[in-house]
Design a protein around this motif. Structure first.
Motif, PDB file in Angstrom:
ATOM      1  N   GLU A 158      39.045  30.377  37.399  1.00 57.68           N
ATOM      2  CA  GLU A 158      39.105  29.154  38.428  1.00 57.68           C
ATOM      3  C   GLU A 158      39.201  27.753  37.905  1.00 57.68           C
ATOM      4  OE1 GLU A 158      36.876  31.780  38.117  1.00 57.68           O
ATOM      5  OE2 GLU A 158      36.573  32.788  39.941  1.00 57.68           O
ATOM      6  N   LYS A 167      39.373  32.195  47.174  1.00 56.97           N
ATOM      7  CA  LYS A 167      38.055  31.337  46.925  1.00 56.97           C
ATOM      8  C   LYS A 167      38.467  30.424  46.154  1.00 56.97           C
ATOM      9  CE  LYS A 167      34.138  32.220  43.849  1.00 56.97           C
ATOM     10  NZ  LYS A 167      33.996  31.782  42.518  1.00 56.97           N
ATOM     11  N   THR A 168      39.432  30.358  45.168  1.00 59.08           N
ATOM     12  CA  THR A 168      39.804  29.087  44.581  1.00 59.08           C
ATOM     13  C   THR A 168      40.383  28.149  45.300  1.00 59.08           C
ATOM     14  OG1 THR A 168      40.021  30.509  42.456  1.00 59.08           O
ATOM     15  CG2 THR A 168      41.025  28.225  42.345  1.00 59.08           C
ATOM     16  N   HIS A 184      41.501  37.793  46.645  1.00 61.83           N
ATOM     17  CA  HIS A 184      40.002  37.128  46.683  1.00 61.83           C
ATOM     18  C   HIS A 184      40.198  35.918  45.863  1.00 61.83           C
ATOM     19  CE1 HIS A 184      35.727  36.761  47.192  1.00 61.83           C
ATOM     20  NE2 HIS A 184      35.580  36.763  45.962  1.00 61.83           N
ATOM     21  N   PHE A 185      40.487  36.113  44.615  1.00 61.45           N
ATOM     22  CA  PHE A 185      40.475  34.744  43.731  1.00 61.45           C
ATOM     23  C   PHE A 185      41.401  33.827  44.089  1.00 61.45           C
ATOM     24  CE2 PHE A 185      42.956  32.503  40.449  1.00 61.45           C
ATOM     25  CZ  PHE A 185      41.769  32.056  39.578  1.00 61.45           C
ATOM     26  N   ARG A 222      41.933  40.007  30.356  1.00 64.95           N
ATOM     27  CA  ARG A 222      40.869  40.618  30.751  1.00 64.95           C
ATOM     28  C   ARG A 222      39.419  40.181  30.256  1.00 64.95           C
ATOM     29  NH1 ARG A 222      42.149  46.076  33.615  1.00 64.95           N
ATOM     30  NH2 ARG A 222      44.446  45.561  34.114  1.00 64.95           N
ATOM     31  N   ARG A 253      37.848  37.235  32.203  1.00 63.77           N
ATOM     32  CA  ARG A 253      37.671  37.271  33.595  1.00 63.77           C
ATOM     33  C   ARG A 253      36.224  37.214  34.125  1.00 63.77           C
ATOM     34  NH1 ARG A 253      42.964  41.059  34.900  1.00 63.77           N
ATOM     35  NH2 ARG A 253      44.549  39.748  33.589  1.00 63.77           N
ATOM     36  N   GLY A 254      36.201  36.750  35.284  1.00 63.27           N
ATOM     37  CA  GLY A 254      34.890  36.844  36.047  1.00 63.27           C
ATOM     38  C   GLY A 254      33.798  35.958  35.361  1.00 63.27           C
ATOM     39  N   LYS A 255      34.236  34.958  34.679  1.00 62.50           N
ATOM     40  CA  LYS A 255      33.194  33.807  34.013  1.00 62.50           C
ATOM     41  C   LYS A 255      33.456  32.582  34.781  1.00 62.50           C
ATOM     42  CE  LYS A 255      33.091  36.922  30.041  1.00 62.50           C
ATOM     43  NZ  LYS A 255      33.323  37.093  28.531  1.00 62.50           N
ATOM     44  N   ARG A 313      41.748  41.789  44.294  1.00 61.87           N
ATOM     45  CA  ARG A 313      41.051  41.195  43.237  1.00 61.87           C
ATOM     46  C   ARG A 313      41.727  39.602  43.443  1.00 61.87           C
ATOM     47  NH1 ARG A 313      38.454  42.240  37.467  1.00 61.87           N
ATOM     48  NH2 ARG A 313      37.598  40.148  37.343  1.00 61.87           N
TER      49      ARG A 313
END
Length: 183
Positions: free
Chosen positions: A113, A146-147, A142-143, A104, A107-109, A139
């Protein structure tokens, strides 16, 4: 970001084994699972994490067929990717992303990806990955959309259907052989 993807061996498998209970804890939110009577996220009577880890020995016994990758940032373990090839894949794919996990705090950085794309580049051919199709897993859905859109140039397929284990899954498939072999 200094991210490395390395194939683990029997001497370093304990790092993935250390991360695995955290992965199962994250999945419990999505699948609604709870630990057994001994505090282990397993449906059987597994009493210790050491017992649980024995199940994963196959990942280090089938070199060239199963690929347990450790993902690190600045030498700190941040996740793993477990890639299978036949006979450990659903039919019609050469590579199956069996498990993918990032801690966690990382993530989001953009790290996840980047790591996923680097793992895909290690194996060229027909790929499949699956995830939970419910609203509790938006989540991850979506990941992956997008990836994969970025990685394949929007040349992937997505369907919701029963997987090889007869559970309803969101199934993503793509072929990266042509995309990466042509500069």
């Amino acid at each position: 970001m200094n991210i490395t993807i390395t194939l683990t061996d029997s001497a370093s498998k304990f790092i993935i084994n250390n991360l695995y209970p955290l992965y199962l804890h994250d999945l419990s939110e999505i699948w609604g699972t709870i630990p057994n009577l001994y505090g282990v996220f397993e449906e059987d009577e597994t009493q210790t994490l050491q017992e649980q880890n024995k199940v994963f020995d196959i990942w280090w016994e089938k070199a060239g067929i199963l690929y347990p990758y450790l993902i690190k940032e600045n030498d700190i373990p941040v996740g793993f990717a477990l890639v299978a090839t036949p006979p450990y894949t659903p039919s019609a794919c050469e590579f199956y992303l069996n498990e993918f996990f990032i801690l966690r705090p990382f993530r989001g950085k953009g790290l996840a990806e980047y790591a996923a794309k680097e793992v895909f580049k290690l194996h060229l051919g027909n790929w499949e990955l699956q995830t939970n199709p419910t609203d509790t897993n938006r989540r991850a859905q979506h990941f992956w959309r997008k990836t994969l859109k970025e990685y394949t140039g929007d040349s992937y397929l997505e369907e919701c259907g029963k997987s090889y284990d007869d559970e309803l899954k969101m199934i993503f498939t793509f072929n990266n052989q042509l995309e990466l072999s042509n500069p």
